[in-house]
Design a protein around this motif. Structure first.
Motif, PDB file in Angstrom:
ATOM      1  N   LEU A   1     121.680 -16.314 -91.241  1.00 16.84           N
ATOM      2  CA  LEU A   1     123.047 -15.822 -91.032  1.00 16.84           C
ATOM      3  C   LEU A   1     123.823 -16.727 -90.081  1.00 16.84           C
ATOM      4  O   LEU A   1     125.019 -16.950 -90.271  1.00 16.84           O
ATOM      5  CB  LEU A   1     123.008 -14.394 -90.490  1.00 16.84           C
ATOM      6  CG  LEU A   1     122.601 -13.314 -91.495  1.00 16.84           C
ATOM      7  CD1 LEU A   1     122.415 -11.980 -90.792  1.00 16.84           C
ATOM      8  CD2 LEU A   1     123.622 -13.186 -92.607  1.00 16.84           C
ATOM      9  N   ASP A   2     123.159 -17.258 -89.068  1.00 16.19           N
ATOM     10  CA  ASP A   2     123.853 -18.135 -88.125  1.00 16.19           C
ATOM     11  C   ASP A   2     124.286 -19.438 -88.800  1.00 16.19           C
ATOM     12  O   ASP A   2     125.343 -19.990 -88.469  1.00 16.19           O
ATOM     13  CB  ASP A   2     122.950 -18.447 -86.935  1.00 16.19           C
ATOM     14  CG  ASP A   2     122.844 -17.265 -85.971  1.00 16.19           C
ATOM     15  OD1 ASP A   2     123.524 -16.243 -86.200  1.00 16.19           O
ATOM     16  OD2 ASP A   2     122.084 -17.365 -84.991  1.00 16.19           O
ATOM     17  N   ARG A   3     123.492 -19.923 -89.742  1.00 19.26           N
ATOM     18  CA  ARG A   3     123.851 -21.168 -90.432  1.00 19.26           C
ATOM     19  C   ARG A   3     125.098 -21.006 -91.303  1.00 19.26           C
ATOM     20  O   ARG A   3     125.838 -21.967 -91.508  1.00 19.26           O
ATOM     21  CB  ARG A   3     122.683 -21.644 -91.299  1.00 19.26           C
ATOM     22  CG  ARG A   3     121.490 -22.155 -90.516  1.00 19.26           C
ATOM     23  CD  ARG A   3     120.495 -22.867 -91.430  1.00 19.26           C
ATOM     24  NE  ARG A   3     119.226 -23.092 -90.768  1.00 19.26           N
ATOM     25  CZ  ARG A   3     118.129 -22.383 -90.971  1.00 19.26           C
ATOM     26  NH1 ARG A   3     118.152 -21.385 -91.850  1.00 19.26           N
ATOM     27  NH2 ARG A   3     117.011 -22.652 -90.322  1.00 19.26           N
ATOM     28  N   GLN A   4     125.314 -19.806 -91.841  1.00 20.05           N
ATOM     29  CA  GLN A   4     126.444 -19.610 -92.725  1.00 20.05           C
ATOM     30  C   GLN A   4     127.713 -19.162 -91.995  1.00 20.05           C
ATOM     31  O   GLN A   4     128.747 -18.953 -92.603  1.00 20.05           O
ATOM     32  CB  GLN A   4     126.110 -18.595 -93.824  1.00 20.05           C
ATOM     33  CG  GLN A   4     125.998 -17.141 -93.331  1.00 20.05           C
ATOM     34  CD  GLN A   4     125.586 -16.201 -94.450  1.00 20.05           C
ATOM     35  OE1 GLN A   4     124.824 -16.558 -95.344  1.00 20.05           O
ATOM     36  NE2 GLN A   4     126.095 -14.981 -94.390  1.00 20.05           N
ATOM     37  N   ARG A   5     127.610 -19.017 -90.657  1.00 16.70           N
ATOM     38  CA  ARG A   5     128.793 -18.640 -89.878  1.00 16.70           C
ATOM     39  C   ARG A   5     129.784 -19.780 -89.847  1.00 16.70           C
ATOM     40  O   ARG A   5     129.409 -20.942 -89.687  1.00 16.70           O
ATOM     41  CB  ARG A   5     128.395 -18.273 -88.432  1.00 16.70           C
ATOM     42  CG  ARG A   5     127.654 -16.972 -88.296  1.00 16.70           C
ATOM     43  CD  ARG A   5     127.273 -16.727 -86.850  1.00 16.70           C
ATOM     44  NE  ARG A   5     128.441 -16.511 -86.026  1.00 16.70           N
ATOM     45  CZ  ARG A   5     128.698 -17.178 -84.908  1.00 16.70           C
ATOM     46  NH1 ARG A   5     127.896 -18.136 -84.503  1.00 16.70           N
ATOM     47  NH2 ARG A   5     129.771 -16.893 -84.194  1.00 16.70           N
ATOM     48  N   PRO A   6     131.074 -19.489 -89.959  1.00 17.15           N
ATOM     49  CA  PRO A   6     132.075 -20.548 -89.820  1.00 17.15           C
ATOM     50  C   PRO A   6     132.113 -21.062 -88.395  1.00 17.15           C
ATOM     51  O   PRO A   6     131.750 -20.344 -87.460  1.00 17.15           O
ATOM     52  CB  PRO A   6     133.394 -19.840 -90.191  1.00 17.15           C
ATOM     53  CG  PRO A   6     133.134 -18.396 -89.894  1.00 17.15           C
ATOM     54  CD  PRO A   6     131.675 -18.167 -90.196  1.00 17.15           C
ATOM     55  N   PRO A   7     132.559 -22.310 -88.181  1.00 21.34           N
ATOM     56  CA  PRO A   7     132.639 -22.842 -86.816  1.00 21.34           C
ATOM     57  C   PRO A   7     133.556 -21.995 -85.944  1.00 21.34           C
ATOM     58  O   PRO A   7     134.547 -21.446 -86.403  1.00 21.34           O
ATOM     59  CB  PRO A   7     133.215 -24.250 -87.022  1.00 21.34           C
ATOM     60  CG  PRO A   7     132.934 -24.570 -88.453  1.00 21.34           C
ATOM     61  CD  PRO A   7     132.970 -23.286 -89.196  1.00 21.34           C
ATOM     62  N   ALA A   8     133.202 -21.879 -84.674  1.00 25.85           N
ATOM     63  CA  ALA A   8     134.006 -21.072 -83.752  1.00 25.85           C
ATOM     64  C   ALA A   8     135.371 -21.725 -83.553  1.00 25.85           C
ATOM     65  O   ALA A   8     135.476 -22.939 -83.498  1.00 25.85           O
ATOM     66  CB  ALA A   8     133.304 -20.947 -82.404  1.00 25.85           C
TER      67      ALA A   8
END
Length: 398
Positions: free
Chosen positions: A391-398
């Protein structure tokens, strides 16, 4: 059929609805999700009260508590299949009335076999209610934060129950435990009409639903939830007995548990505040590591300050970790039913922990129970690594 169509007669007015994604709505949804399972938050008081107030053995009391949660697990599983077919509000109101009735009947019963059957039925209805509530929470814009608020409500009110109910049982008998549950359901019954519509999202085709669900990390997330809840609840159900065996006084034990629950709510408040700003992996690993350390510290419960710190620490981390685990289930599923299925695995863990602990504690093996809890937490952490990283890998950049 929509659940907001209450009647066709023009003179009747609808009650004002609270904005669906407001903080107040999160509080009311938290009460709805807690009502069917509030006995879990006072599990230690329930088990100890059945022993001291109803004359049950520790094993019988543990099995009564487990039957309650196993029924809830079955009810949550049923909810997975009906949440799209039944209007959620009338279903919730009907179930709340049933819960109140069963709790009132339970005040009159001391026979363990009869209590086991009755509490299983209570759990069945309660699990259905929690499953429906979880499905509604999944329709909000920020389910992780709503799950965090859920833990704030559970730990805050659970702390009150753990502080006062064990002291009331010697005066009023074991029935006071079930009266407290009935009162909580009655309050929730009065709140529910003020919640919004929370219409389900359009259902995709079966093929699209299967494609949208990432099953391997989702199954690992289910396993992490089950192990985490089983390990924590297996020990928590017998924490009063652990304290007594370590030579602590009941007043000290109950005050410690009440304070720990109140302070533990800080963990879920932290989830409400930060959400997934820092991803899920690092918060989960930090929370699980602290839970392991706090659980191991119960080996030294003979020292009151260690008993206090261990209870507070594990309460905070329990309230912090479980919203992220439940939130992962919703994140891996675009349909919304997996949140209810995550609730099923949560309840299976909450039921299986005390059931297994009942046999361990029957031989007086509190050290063995602590070691078993540590092992379960370690396995939960290992199972949560892959889904959290995915899930963290698919998060958009902050």
């Amino acid at each position: 059929m929509t659940d907001d169509v209450l009647a066709a007669a023009p003179p009747r007015r609808r009650l004002p609805h609270i904005p669906e994604d407001s903080l107040l709505a999160s509080v009311l949804l938290s009460f709805l999700a807690t009502a069917g399972l509030f006995y879990v938050n006072i599990m230690a008081a329930l088990v100890d009260g059945l022993i001291s107030g109803a004359g049950l053995t520790p094993k019988q009391a543990g099995l009564v508590a487990s039957a309650n949660v196993y029924g809830a697990a079955l009810g949550a599983l049923i909810a997975v299949f009906i949440i799209r077919r039944l209007p959620w509000r009338p279903t919730a109101l009907s179930v709340l009335c049933g819960l109140i009735g069963v709790d009132l009947i339970s005040t009159l019963i001391k026979a363990p076999d009869l209590l086991i059957g009755l509490r299983f039925f209570h759990g069945l209805m309660g699990g259905l209610l929690v499953g429906v509530a979880f499905a509604v929470i999944a329709r909000t814009r920020t389910p992780d934060r709503t799950f965090g608020m859920l833990l704030v409500v559970q730990f805050g009110l659970g702390g009150l129950g753990l502080m006062f109910l064990p002291r009331l049982v010697p005066v009023f008998g074991h029935g006071v435990l079930f009266l407290a549950l009935a009162a909580f359901s009655a309050v929730t019954l009065a709140m529910t009409p003020f919640l919004g519509v929370y219409a389900p999202r359009p259902a995709p085709s079966p093929l699209a639903a299967r494609a949208a669900t990432r099953w391997v990390p989702l199954i690992l997330a289910f396993a992490a939830i089950f192990l985490f809840q089983a390990a924590n609840m297996g020990l928590a159900a017998y924490i009063i007995g652990l304290g007594k065996t370590a030579g602590l006084e009941l007043g000290l034990i109950t005050s410690t548990l009440g304070a720990a629950n109140w302070i533990g709510a800080l963990g879920s408040m932290l989830v409400v505040a930060i959400g997934v700003r820092f991803g899920r992996f690092w918060p989960l690993m930090a929370g699980l590591a602290l839970t392991l350390g706090g659980t191991w510290a119960f080996h030294f419960s003979g020292l009151p300050w260690i008993f206090l710190i261990a209870n507070i620490g594990t309460a905070v981390t329990w309230a912090f970790v479980i919203p992220y685990l439940l939130g992962m289930c919703a994140a891996f599923d675009t349909v919304g039913q997996m949140a209810a299925l995550g609730g099923f695995f949560s309840k299976m863990g909450l039921a299986s922990g005390p059931a297994l602990a009942a046999f361990v504690v029957a031989g007086g093996q509190y050290d063995g129970l602590i070691n078993l809890a540590v092992a379960g937490l370690l396995l939960s952490g290992l199972a949560s690594i892959a889904p959290a990283l995915a899930l963290d890998r698919q998060r958009p950049p902050a």
